[in-house]
Design an enzyme around this catalytic site. Structure first.
Site: not given
Length: 411
Positions: A32, A228
């Site tokens: 990463e 939501y």
């Protein structure tokens, strides 16, 4: 036989791939480029096709601790406020598909995957590591990169590090994937002409009438808004997507686009919508703005794997968010990758053959989801006769149109 997978990218797709590969008996070295593992953004909807995979990875309990599980999805007209159609979620999804429909913050999903991968003794996670190139032969794939320590940031780049050899390279490095460019050389993603405004806030900060434990999609001309609950229902995720382009200067650095913005432009775009929707938008001050990009739907398996190199998630099939399946397809990819590479532990099955099988088993489903997401965007943002037909169909056949057995009943 010990096999080693090299994974580029430590986002949701990369960590899902790492978990699936280690569960399949492979060793993993994940790279990463950021200085720490993190995930930006806001909420994610996870259909039962995705939560079923997470259940198989023994993550159901961890998901239950951080997610919300809405009991209905409702579609409303953004201008009139009228309810157009409803899809029962909750127990209905579990009964029909064997797994729940969940809504979760991206960072929470990322963290539970990271925690699970860190428990694996056969996974090595490398931060601050930027891959520079790869080469592959019939026997191995080799990558080279460099590590930048905190002291080196701002100084001249350090020398390239040693070559690292593995049995497979998985490009899970997102929309702007370098691994994809080295493998396919097909240029940058395309700009869709849609802008996404995202906000996340505690429900307790909103008036009672604006709080919700449902998934609600507001459909309007050239725009839509989705809201939501996440984080056990205590927070509300709101996403407003409008058609429009920023000026060239503002959009010059698309691969790093994630900017704080005020709500002025979004409020202007929603000026003609109903009072309940405007009340919600006006109650939120802090927004993040993204320029949405994608690629055309996959056309062949070779776009997802060649030789000992495979692509996964947004690196392979970035899609518009109108089917709420971007992260879901990355997780499905990872599950299929694990199945394929598990077979490659048998000397009778070589790695390139099994990666080709992974791509064959995934590319058509991914292409279908990409295409359906594009079509949904056209339907969501329709006006005129198309909007009239959409509304009439939803009123008559709402649950039937909103339920997607081909998707939710899949992998």
């Amino acid at each position: 036989m010990i096999r080693q997978a090299l994974i580029s990218g430590g986002g949701i797709g990369g960590l899902a791939a790492a978990l699936a590969c280690t569960r399949a008996g492979w060793e993993v070295r994940l790279f990463e480029q950021a200085a720490r593992f993190s995930e930006v953004g806001a909420g994610i909807q996870l259909g039962p096709n995705v939560t079923r995979v997470l259940q198989g990875w023994d993550l159901a309990g961890a998901l239950a601790e951080v997610a919300a599980f809405p009991d209905r999805l409702q579609v409303r007209h953004a201008v009139s406020g009228q309810e157009l159609g409803v899809l029962p979620l909750g127990a209905a999804m579990v009964q029909r598909y064997g797994a729940p429909y969940a809504t979760v913050h991206r960072a929470d999903l990322h963290q539970l995957l990271l925690d699970k991968v860190r428990q694996r003794m056969d996974a090595t996670l490398n931060l601050n590591f930027r891959l520079a190139r790869f080469t592959q032969t019939g026997d191995a794939v080799t990558v080279q990169g460099r590590v930048r320590s905190d002291e080196e940031i701002g100084k001249k780049p350090p020398a390239w590090g040693p070559q690292i050899e593995g049995d497979a390279l998985i490009g899970a490095d997102g929309l702007w994937s370098p691994v994809r460019q080295w493998l396919l050389a097909d240029g940058p993603p395309r700009v869709t002409g849609h802008l996404a405004y995202r906000a996340l806030l505690p429900q307790s900060s909103l008036p009672e009438r604006l709080r919700s434990q449902h998934v609600t999609a507001w459909l309007g001309p050239r725009l839509h808004v989705v809201q939501y609950p996440v984080r056990g229902g205590e927070w509300l995720n709101v996403v407003g997507i409008v058609q429009g382009r920023l000026d060239a200067a503002s959009s010059a650095d698309l691969d790093n686009w994630d900017h704080a913005t005020n709500a002025q432009a979004l409020r202007a775009a929603l000026a003609g919508t109903c009072a309940p929707l405007q009340d919600l938008i006006n109650a939120i001050d802090a927004w993040r703005l993204w320029i949405l990009c994608d690629r055309p739907p996959l056309e062949r398996a070779q776009q997802q794997a060649q030789g000992r190199v495979a692509l996964l998630g947004d690196a392979a099939h970035p899609m518009r968010p109108y089917l709420a399946q971007g992260a879901g397809m990355a997780i499905e990819d990872a599950a299929e990758l694990g199945r394929a590479l598990g077979q490659a532990l048998d000397p009778a099955f070589d790695v390139p053959t099994m990666l080709a099988r992974y791509a064959l088993n995934r590319w058509q489903r991914n292409a279908r989801v990409q295409a359906r997401a594009i079509r949904n965007g056209q339907i969501f943002h329709a006006d005129g006769l198309v909007r009239w037909g959409r509304d009439a169909a939803l009123k008559l056949l709402g649950e039937r149109l909103l339920d997607l057995p081909w998707l939710y009943g899949g992998t």
